[in-house]
Design a protein around this motif. Structure first.
Motif, PDB file in Angstrom:
ATOM      1  N   ASP A  92       0.961  -1.529   0.084  1.00 34.71           N
ATOM      2  CA  ASP A  92      -0.002   0.087   0.092  1.00 34.71           C
ATOM      3  C   ASP A  92       0.865   0.978  -0.023  1.00 34.71           C
ATOM      4  O   ASP A  92       2.105   1.239   0.459  1.00 34.71           O
ATOM      5  CB  ASP A  92      -0.601   0.015   0.987  1.00 34.71           C
ATOM      6  N   VAL A  93       1.005   2.401  -1.397  1.00 35.21           N
ATOM      7  CA  VAL A  93       1.502   3.556  -1.255  1.00 35.21           C
ATOM      8  C   VAL A  93       0.371   5.029  -1.293  1.00 35.21           C
ATOM      9  O   VAL A  93      -0.082   5.096  -1.953  1.00 35.21           O
ATOM     10  CB  VAL A  93       2.112   4.127  -2.052  1.00 35.21           C
ATOM     11  N   PRO A  94       0.412   4.606   0.434  1.00 38.19           N
ATOM     12  CA  PRO A  94      -0.341   5.878   0.711  1.00 38.19           C
ATOM     13  C   PRO A  94      -0.380   7.749   0.252  1.00 38.19           C
ATOM     14  O   PRO A  94       0.516   7.443  -0.143  1.00 38.19           O
ATOM     15  CB  PRO A  94      -0.504   6.051   2.181  1.00 38.19           C
ATOM     16  N   THR A  95      -1.276   8.152   0.400  1.00 41.87           N
ATOM     17  CA  THR A  95      -1.178   9.761  -0.441  1.00 41.87           C
ATOM     18  C   THR A  95      -0.675  10.616   0.638  1.00 41.87           C
ATOM     19  O   THR A  95      -0.233   9.846   2.079  1.00 41.87           O
ATOM     20  CB  THR A  95      -2.142  10.765  -0.152  1.00 41.87           C
ATOM     21  N   GLY A  96       1.030  11.374   0.087  1.00 40.94           N
ATOM     22  CA  GLY A  96       1.604  11.665   1.095  1.00 40.94           C
ATOM     23  C   GLY A  96       3.329  10.824   0.944  1.00 40.94           C
ATOM     24  O   GLY A  96       4.324  11.550   2.104  1.00 40.94           O
ATOM     25  N   THR A  97       3.080   9.789   1.279  1.00 45.64           N
ATOM     26  CA  THR A  97       4.609   8.808   1.279  1.00 45.64           C
ATOM     27  C   THR A  97       5.171   9.438   0.133  1.00 45.64           C
ATOM     28  O   THR A  97       5.132   9.786  -0.375  1.00 45.64           O
ATOM     29  CB  THR A  97       4.480   7.328  -0.028  1.00 45.64           C
ATOM     30  N   THR A  98       6.971   9.392   0.832  1.00 44.05           N
ATOM     31  CA  THR A  98       7.579   9.736  -0.229  1.00 44.05           C
ATOM     32  C   THR A  98       9.013   8.719  -0.257  1.00 44.05           C
ATOM     33  O   THR A  98       8.746   8.175   1.052  1.00 44.05           O
ATOM     34  CB  THR A  98       8.928  10.901   0.949  1.00 44.05           C
ATOM     35  N   PHE A  99       9.795   9.797  -1.020  1.00 42.84           N
ATOM     36  CA  PHE A  99      10.804   7.909  -1.050  1.00 42.84           C
ATOM     37  C   PHE A  99      11.914   8.152  -1.890  1.00 42.84           C
ATOM     38  O   PHE A  99      11.652   9.670  -2.341  1.00 42.84           O
ATOM     39  CB  PHE A  99       9.504   6.424  -2.437  1.00 42.84           C
ATOM     40  N   SER A 100      12.900   7.600  -1.638  1.00 46.89           N
ATOM     41  CA  SER A 100      14.614   8.512  -2.202  1.00 46.89           C
ATOM     42  C   SER A 100      15.227   7.261  -2.906  1.00 46.89           C
ATOM     43  O   SER A 100      15.061   6.283  -2.124  1.00 46.89           O
ATOM     44  CB  SER A 100      15.210   9.242  -1.944  1.00 46.89           C
ATOM     45  N   LYS A 101      16.005   7.293  -3.522  1.00 51.00           N
ATOM     46  CA  LYS A 101      17.107   6.468  -4.059  1.00 51.00           C
ATOM     47  C   LYS A 101      18.083   7.227  -4.061  1.00 51.00           C
ATOM     48  O   LYS A 101      17.988   8.454  -4.903  1.00 51.00           O
ATOM     49  CB  LYS A 101      16.608   5.639  -4.623  1.00 51.00           C
ATOM     50  N   ASP A 102      19.780   6.554  -3.282  1.00 49.95           N
ATOM     51  CA  ASP A 102      20.253   7.575  -3.829  1.00 49.95           C
ATOM     52  C   ASP A 102      21.461   6.804  -5.504  1.00 49.95           C
ATOM     53  O   ASP A 102      22.913   7.414  -5.374  1.00 49.95           O
ATOM     54  CB  ASP A 102      21.622   7.392  -3.322  1.00 49.95           C
ATOM     55  N   GLU A 103      21.453   5.759  -5.653  1.00 50.18           N
ATOM     56  CA  GLU A 103      21.971   4.974  -6.953  1.00 50.18           C
ATOM     57  C   GLU A 103      21.003   4.725  -7.848  1.00 50.18           C
ATOM     58  O   GLU A 103      20.281   4.632  -7.658  1.00 50.18           O
ATOM     59  CB  GLU A 103      22.322   3.806  -6.610  1.00 50.18           C
ATOM     60  N   VAL A 104      21.503   4.094  -8.823  1.00 54.13           N
ATOM     61  CA  VAL A 104      20.274   3.708 -10.003  1.00 54.13           C
ATOM     62  C   VAL A 104      20.039   1.840  -9.932  1.00 54.13           C
ATOM     63  O   VAL A 104      21.046   1.785  -9.018  1.00 54.13           O
ATOM     64  CB  VAL A 104      21.511   3.787 -11.464  1.00 54.13           C
ATOM     65  N   THR A 105      18.007   2.185 -10.204  1.00 59.45           N
ATOM     66  CA  THR A 105      18.048   1.746  -9.830  1.00 59.45           C
ATOM     67  C   THR A 105      16.528   1.243 -10.983  1.00 59.45           C
ATOM     68  O   THR A 105      16.517   1.742 -11.921  1.00 59.45           O
ATOM     69  CB  THR A 105      16.884   1.755  -8.159  1.00 59.45           C
ATOM     70  N   TRP A 106      16.185  -0.549 -10.265  1.00 68.24           N
ATOM     71  CA  TRP A 106      14.729  -0.866 -11.539  1.00 68.24           C
ATOM     72  C   TRP A 106      13.966  -1.244 -11.382  1.00 68.24           C
ATOM     73  O   TRP A 106      14.062  -1.895  -9.871  1.00 68.24           O
ATOM     74  CB  TRP A 106      16.060  -1.640 -12.710  1.00 68.24           C
ATOM     75  N   HIS A 107      12.612  -1.793 -11.627  1.00 65.58           N
ATOM     76  CA  HIS A 107      11.530  -1.472 -10.766  1.00 65.58           C
ATOM     77  C   HIS A 107      10.179  -2.131 -11.884  1.00 65.58           C
ATOM     78  O   HIS A 107      10.215  -1.345 -13.216  1.00 65.58           O
ATOM     79  CB  HIS A 107      11.520  -1.295 -10.254  1.00 65.58           C
ATOM     80  N   GLU A 108       9.153  -2.760 -11.800  1.00 66.45           N
ATOM     81  CA  GLU A 108       8.419  -2.458 -12.171  1.00 66.45           C
ATOM     82  C   GLU A 108       7.133  -2.189 -11.726  1.00 66.45           C
ATOM     83  O   GLU A 108       7.326  -2.987 -10.739  1.00 66.45           O
ATOM     84  CB  GLU A 108       8.296  -3.461 -13.822  1.00 66.45           C
ATOM     85  N   VAL A 109       6.321  -1.607 -11.862  1.00 66.73           N
ATOM     86  CA  VAL A 109       5.161  -2.128 -10.952  1.00 66.73           C
ATOM     87  C   VAL A 109       3.820  -1.981 -12.243  1.00 66.73           C
ATOM     88  O   VAL A 109       3.867  -1.641 -12.997  1.00 66.73           O
ATOM     89  CB  VAL A 109       4.973  -0.455 -10.584  1.00 66.73           C
TER      90      VAL A 109
END
Length: 125
Positions: A92-109
């Motif tokens: 679950d990704v609620p409204t207002g959630t923050t996220f960050s990455k300091d490196e190159v990453t990959w994903h599929e959603v």
């Protein structure tokens, strides 16, 4: 100097290795879409940053792509199935959630929730 040609070769090799960036074989978030349709749009793109707004109605995802280091903010949340280098999980990704990455990453959603999700992605240049 005894072997100036050898020194030149060494400097050339070091220059090539330090100036080469790894080539990405995956699309970036703007290039990636879902079923050949874009999911992100550019809100700002200047010398310092690129800001994307990505929208995912229920049943819509984002094909496998890479992210450069970035910060994200969830304008509207939902539930997602996320696959990355650690496997697949549902979150679950609620409204207002923050996220960050300091490196190159990959994903599929994939948005598996019942509401449209919207994210801001801010990438420094």
């Amino acid at each position: 100097m005894k072997h100036p040609y050898k020194l030149f070769q060494l400097l050339l090799v070091l220059t090539l290795f330090t100036n080469c960036k790894p080539k990405q074989t995956l699309p970036d978030p703007l290039e990636a879409g879902w079923n050949n349709q874009p999911v992100c749009e550019v809100l700002e793109d200047n010398a310092k940053q690129r800001i994307l707004k990505c929208t995912f109605p229920p049943g819509v995802g984002h094909e496998k792509h890479y992210h450069n280091p970035h910060f994200g903010y969830t304008l509207q949340g939902s539930k997602f199935r996320i696959t990355d280098q650690n496997g697949t999980k549902e979150v679950d990704v609620p409204t207002g959630t923050t996220f960050s990455k300091d490196e190159v990453t990959w994903h599929e959603v994939l948005n598996i929730g019942d509401s449209t999700a919207v994210f801001l992605i801010i990438e420094a240049k």
